[in-house]
Design a protein around this motif. Structure first.
Motif, short mmCIF file in Angstrom:
data_model
loop_
_atom_site.label_atom_id
_atom_site.label_comp_id
_atom_site.label_asym_id
_atom_site.label_seq_id
_atom_site.Cartn_x
_atom_site.Cartn_y
_atom_site.Cartn_z
N LYS A 162 -116.53 13.33 -13.46
CA LYS A 162 -115.77 12.94 -12.27
C LYS A 162 -116.60 12.01 -11.39
N HIS A 163 -115.93 11.05 -10.79
CA HIS A 163 -116.57 10.14 -9.84
C HIS A 163 -115.67 10.02 -8.61
N GLU A 164 -116.28 10.03 -7.46
CA GLU A 164 -115.51 9.81 -6.24
C GLU A 164 -115.33 8.30 -6.06
N LEU A 165 -114.10 7.85 -5.98
CA LEU A 165 -113.82 6.42 -5.85
C LEU A 165 -113.28 6.11 -4.46
N THR A 166 -113.92 5.17 -3.80
CA THR A 166 -113.46 4.78 -2.47
C THR A 166 -113.43 3.27 -2.37
N GLY A 167 -112.50 2.77 -1.59
CA GLY A 167 -112.46 1.33 -1.31
C GLY A 167 -112.42 0.48 -2.54
N LYS A 168 -113.33 -0.51 -2.58
CA LYS A 168 -113.36 -1.51 -3.66
C LYS A 168 -113.64 -0.91 -5.03
N GLU A 169 -114.30 0.24 -5.07
CA GLU A 169 -114.70 0.82 -6.35
C GLU A 169 -113.51 1.12 -7.25
N LYS A 170 -112.37 1.38 -6.66
CA LYS A 170 -111.17 1.69 -7.45
C LYS A 170 -110.68 0.48 -8.24
N HIS A 171 -111.13 -0.71 -7.85
CA HIS A 171 -110.61 -1.94 -8.44
C HIS A 171 -111.65 -2.68 -9.29
N ILE A 172 -112.68 -1.95 -9.71
CA ILE A 172 -113.73 -2.57 -10.52
C ILE A 172 -113.57 -2.13 -11.98
N PHE A 173 -113.48 -3.12 -12.88
CA PHE A 173 -113.28 -2.85 -14.29
C PHE A 173 -114.23 -3.69 -15.14
N LEU A 192 -107.90 -8.16 -8.49
CA LEU A 192 -107.24 -8.69 -7.29
C LEU A 192 -105.72 -8.64 -7.41
N GLY A 193 -105.22 -7.90 -8.40
CA GLY A 193 -103.77 -7.82 -8.57
C GLY A 193 -103.31 -8.66 -9.74
N ASN A 194 -102.99 -9.91 -9.47
CA ASN A 194 -102.53 -10.80 -10.53
C ASN A 194 -103.66 -11.46 -11.31
N THR A 195 -104.88 -11.32 -10.79
CA THR A 195 -106.05 -11.89 -11.45
C THR A 195 -107.26 -11.04 -11.11
N TYR A 196 -108.44 -11.45 -11.57
CA TYR A 196 -109.65 -10.74 -11.17
C TYR A 196 -110.80 -11.73 -11.02
N GLN A 197 -111.82 -11.28 -10.29
CA GLN A 197 -113.00 -12.12 -10.04
C GLN A 197 -114.21 -11.44 -10.67
N ASP A 224 -102.75 -6.73 -19.66
CA ASP A 224 -103.13 -6.49 -18.26
C ASP A 224 -104.50 -7.09 -17.93
N GLY A 225 -105.07 -7.84 -18.88
CA GLY A 225 -106.37 -8.46 -18.64
C GLY A 225 -107.54 -7.62 -19.15
N TYR A 226 -107.26 -6.34 -19.48
CA TYR A 226 -108.33 -5.43 -19.91
C TYR A 226 -108.04 -4.86 -21.30
N ASP A 227 -107.31 -5.64 -22.11
CA ASP A 227 -106.93 -5.20 -23.45
C ASP A 227 -108.18 -4.92 -24.30
N ALA A 228 -109.02 -5.92 -24.45
CA ALA A 228 -110.24 -5.77 -25.26
C ALA A 228 -111.20 -4.77 -24.62
N SER A 229 -111.16 -4.66 -23.29
CA SER A 229 -112.08 -3.76 -22.58
C SER A 229 -111.90 -2.31 -22.99
N ARG A 230 -110.75 -1.99 -23.55
CA ARG A 230 -110.49 -0.60 -23.95
C ARG A 230 -111.39 -0.16 -25.11
N ILE A 231 -112.14 -1.09 -25.69
CA ILE A 231 -113.14 -0.72 -26.69
C ILE A 231 -114.24 0.11 -26.04
N LEU A 232 -114.34 0.06 -24.71
CA LEU A 232 -115.34 0.82 -23.97
C LEU A 232 -114.87 2.23 -23.61
N ASN A 233 -113.63 2.55 -23.96
CA ASN A 233 -113.09 3.88 -23.69
C ASN A 233 -113.52 4.81 -24.83
#
Length: 267
Positions: free
Chosen positions: A79-90, A125-130, A179-188
């Motif tokens: 478990k990790h406590e997520l606050t603010g910007k941390e919820k949107h980091i992938f 950022l919603g429709n994109t990411y930085q 959703d932009g994180y298709d390949a990233s699911r290899i890290l799951n």
């Protein structure tokens, strides 16, 4: 004596005894499930696959299953406590040739993944990411180690709905939610451990480009040839190519598979 579904169920019942877990069995689908009582998160196992592996390798197959399922359940408990910007980091997967700096010269934050891939980190950022650079870490007052941990935790929250195809007695699963994180699911790792537990043959994964993750249960030599050609084709067509080499997944490690494709896949 031939292993029956009932005998295998009893064997698994003994193996997965734990006061914190709940065991269930869907007879009509032959699905055996172990989940945490508290959260209902868990792992589903296809009993026919387990029996097939047991008949090939005996008790070793059951021991491996126990390891992969237990590891998957352990990771779900983190478990990790997520606050603010941390919820949107992938995390995002990129080729090792991908730039290490922004056009303005700022160093991008990344971690080595395999000989072919690196992990970068993105602020959604919603429709994109930085992509996150070193100056952003201090700007948002984020610890680099914690940021990386949070990103890997967040990727596990994204839904995975594979589309299955069976070709020449091999099973191929395509994950492409766009959703932009298709390949990233290899890290799951939770997902990969569950797939490994259910695989009859060798588990091979591929990230030919950003918008797809391919997972394959390779059960014969033809399967290696098919995954090699498939990965090469996807790599050539991808908007953001990553690598044309597939990987064998075992013991939580990804090892590149060097295959000389000689045969065309059978239709």
């Amino acid at each position: 004596m031939k292993m029956t579904t009932l005998k295998m169920k009893k064997k698994l019942d003994e193996l997965f005894q734990n006061d914190d877990w709940r065991i269930s069995y869907q007879r009509d689908k032959d699905i055996y499930r172990i989940e945490w009582k508290e959260t209902k998160e868990g792992v589903s196992i296809k009993l026919p696959n387990v029996i097939a592996k047991y008949e090939q390798r005996g008790e070793q197959a059951v021991e491996e299953l126990h390891y992969h399922v237990t590891e998957s359940l352990k990771m779900m408990k983190e478990k990790h406590e997520l606050t603010g910007k941390e919820k949107h980091i992938f995390p995002v997967i990129r080729a090792t040739s991908f730039p290490k700096k922004t056009k303005s010269g700022k160093k991008l934050l990344f971690t080595k993944h395999t000989a072919e891939t690196n992990i970068y980190y993105a602020l959604d950022l919603g429709n994109t990411y930085q992509l996150i650079d070193e100056t952003m870490i201090s700007e948002y007052n984020l610890d680099e180690t914690r940021l990386k941990e949070i990103a890997l935790f967040n990727i596990r929250s994204l839904k995975i709905t594979p589309k299955k195809q069976r070709v020449a007695d091999n099973d191929f699963y395509f994950i492409s939610p766009q959703d932009g994180y298709d390949a990233s699911r290899i890290l799951n790792e939770v997902f990969l451990e569950e797939m490994r537990a259910n695989a009859i043959g060798e588990l091979v994964v591929a990230v030919p480009h950003q918008d797809v993750l391919i997972v394959a249960d390779i059960q014969n030599e033809t399967g290696y040839d098919i995954i090699a050609q498939m990965t090469m084709q996807f790599f050539a067509e991808g908007r953001v190519p990553i690598t044309s080499l597939p990987f064998v997944y075992d013991n939580k490690k990804l090892e590149p598979v060097f295959i000389l494709a000689k045969n065309k896949p059978k239709q």
